[in-house]
Design an enzyme around this catalytic site. Structure first.
Site, PDB file in Angstrom:
ATOM      1  N   HIS A 156      -1.836   2.202  -2.453  1.00 28.56           N
ATOM      2  CA  HIS A 156      -0.963   1.376  -1.611  1.00 28.56           C
ATOM      3  C   HIS A 156       0.396   1.247  -2.312  1.00 28.56           C
ATOM      4  O   HIS A 156       0.466   0.989  -3.513  1.00 28.56           O
ATOM      5  CB  HIS A 156      -1.557  -0.013  -1.410  1.00 28.56           C
ATOM      6  CG  HIS A 156      -0.621  -0.978  -0.749  1.00 28.56           C
ATOM      7  ND1 HIS A 156       0.112  -0.656   0.380  1.00 28.56           N
ATOM      8  CD2 HIS A 156      -0.299  -2.269  -1.039  1.00 28.56           C
ATOM      9  CE1 HIS A 156       0.820  -1.709   0.749  1.00 28.56           C
ATOM     10  NE2 HIS A 156       0.606  -2.690  -0.105  1.00 28.56           N
ATOM     11  N   HIS A 182       4.862   0.131  -1.470  1.00 25.39           N
ATOM     12  CA  HIS A 182       5.902  -0.389  -0.583  1.00 25.39           C
ATOM     13  C   HIS A 182       7.138   0.497  -0.701  1.00 25.39           C
ATOM     14  O   HIS A 182       8.264   0.015  -0.704  1.00 25.39           O
ATOM     15  CB  HIS A 182       6.281  -1.821  -0.977  1.00 25.39           C
ATOM     16  CG  HIS A 182       5.183  -2.798  -0.784  1.00 25.39           C
ATOM     17  ND1 HIS A 182       5.247  -4.077  -1.280  1.00 25.39           N
ATOM     18  CD2 HIS A 182       3.988  -2.703  -0.161  1.00 25.39           C
ATOM     19  CE1 HIS A 182       4.141  -4.736  -0.965  1.00 25.39           C
ATOM     20  NE2 HIS A 182       3.358  -3.909  -0.274  1.00 25.39           N
ATOM     21  N   ASP A 196       2.435  20.957   5.742  1.00 25.87           N
ATOM     22  CA  ASP A 196       1.616  21.317   4.568  1.00 25.87           C
ATOM     23  C   ASP A 196       0.682  20.189   4.164  1.00 25.87           C
ATOM     24  O   ASP A 196      -0.534  20.349   4.096  1.00 25.87           O
ATOM     25  CB  ASP A 196       2.528  21.635   3.373  1.00 25.87           C
ATOM     26  CG  ASP A 196       3.283  22.939   3.511  1.00 25.87           C
ATOM     27  OD1 ASP A 196       4.209  23.160   2.710  1.00 25.87           O
ATOM     28  OD2 ASP A 196       2.961  23.729   4.428  1.00 25.87           O
ATOM     29  N   HIS A 207       4.492  -3.443   6.843  1.00 32.03           N
ATOM     30  CA  HIS A 207       3.945  -3.629   5.495  1.00 32.03           C
ATOM     31  C   HIS A 207       4.327  -2.484   4.566  1.00 32.03           C
ATOM     32  O   HIS A 207       5.267  -2.605   3.776  1.00 32.03           O
ATOM     33  CB  HIS A 207       2.427  -3.773   5.592  1.00 32.03           C
ATOM     34  CG  HIS A 207       1.769  -4.155   4.323  1.00 32.03           C
ATOM     35  ND1 HIS A 207       0.468  -4.556   4.234  1.00 32.03           N
ATOM     36  CD2 HIS A 207       2.252  -4.207   3.060  1.00 32.03           C
ATOM     37  CE1 HIS A 207       0.171  -4.830   2.986  1.00 32.03           C
ATOM     38  NE2 HIS A 207       1.257  -4.634   2.251  1.00 32.03           N
ATOM     39  N   TYR A 229      -2.291  27.900  -1.018  1.00 35.15           N
ATOM     40  CA  TYR A 229      -1.192  27.529  -1.922  1.00 35.15           C
ATOM     41  C   TYR A 229      -1.675  27.217  -3.342  1.00 35.15           C
ATOM     42  O   TYR A 229      -2.785  26.685  -3.540  1.00 35.15           O
ATOM     43  CB  TYR A 229      -0.471  26.307  -1.367  1.00 35.15           C
ATOM     44  CG  TYR A 229       0.551  25.710  -2.299  1.00 35.15           C
ATOM     45  CD1 TYR A 229       0.275  24.539  -3.008  1.00 35.15           C
ATOM     46  CD2 TYR A 229       1.782  26.333  -2.510  1.00 35.15           C
ATOM     47  CE1 TYR A 229       1.197  23.990  -3.875  1.00 35.15           C
ATOM     48  CE2 TYR A 229       2.713  25.789  -3.385  1.00 35.15           C
ATOM     49  CZ  TYR A 229       2.413  24.624  -4.053  1.00 35.15           C
ATOM     50  OH  TYR A 229       3.322  24.083  -4.922  1.00 35.15           O
TER      51      TYR A 229
END
Ligand SMILES: O=C(CO)[C@@H](O)[C@@H](O)COP(=O)(O)O
Length: 220
Positions: free
Chosen positions: A95, A97, A120, A160, A214
């Site tokens: 998580h 911001h 991709d 958020h 890749y």
């Protein structure tokens, strides 16, 4: 301490959030499932990044309850736990911001797939999840309902910020880094004009190449 290797991995990956400028102060968090256990390691809540050590990490069960550690678990522990309970293929959750991606989240707008780098890594757009209050299962439900069956390992929780998932915490951190990178580029493109969407069959081709060809493939 128990689960030392996972503790060290999760601690080291928190430094990557700082290195890539994805968090301010104590915002953000990383977790990883403990191999073979119904447990995961996550950051302690509100502890400064420069004070994070493997020993400071906390171990929680899949209900989000503290099993081992000297600190209170991250305020997003319930969200991470919900993801681990409902997405068994996920072993890492992140998580942040990060600025540009959170600006898209503030507007509740998905980031359109207008860059080959998005095809991709995300296989299409980066979707938006619902507005959800912090602490209970709402964020976790939003992540699972939005990403289940979706190619993208990242989503923008409205108002958020970014949540990402991966087969490992490192993969989830990569998704968070790439999410911010493309959020910034698409924002700049929008300022200059109208970005051109990539046709779906090209997205599919690019995604397949990146995910399966890749880089360095072990042939041993
Ligand atoms: O955004 C939130 C909660 O979702 C922040 O509080 C979070 O980034 C950081 O909280 P923690 O320090 O992990 O408890």
């Amino acid at each position: 301490m128990i689960h030392q290797e996972t503790r060290e991995t999760v601690c080291r990956l928190h430094a990557e959030l700082v290195r890539y400028n994805l968090v301010a102060w104590t915002a953000g968090n990383v977790s990883e499932r403990v191999p073979g256990e119904d447990l995961f390691v996550i950051k302690p809540s509100g502890v400064s990044y420069d004070e994070l050590t493997p020993e400071a990490m906390v171990v929680c069960d899949l209900q989000g309850e503290l099993v081992e550690g000297d600190y209170a678990p991250s305020s997003d522990t319930a969200a991470h736990a919900y993801v681990y309970r409902h997405m068994p293929e996920v072993n890492g959750v992140v998580h942040t911001h990060s600025t540009y991606a959170s600006a898209w989240a503030a507007r509740g707008e998905a980031i359109p797939c207008v860059l080959t780098a998005m095809a991709d890594e995300f296989g299409g757009e980066i979707p938006v999840g619902p507005f959800a209050l912090i602490g209970g299962d709402d964020i976790g439900k939003g992540i699972v309902e939005t990403l289940t069956g979706h190619r993208s390992p990242a989503l923008l929780m409205q108002n958020h910020g970014v949540f990402t998932i991966g087969g490992s915490a490192k993969a989830a951190v990569k998704a968070a880094v790439m999410c911010e990178d493309v959020a910034r580029t698409v924002h700049v493109a929008r300022q200059l004009g109208t970005p051109i969407p990539i046709e779906q069959h090209h997205i599919d081709h690019l995604y397949d190449r990146y995910q399966n060809v890749y880089g360095q493939r072990s042939h041993l």
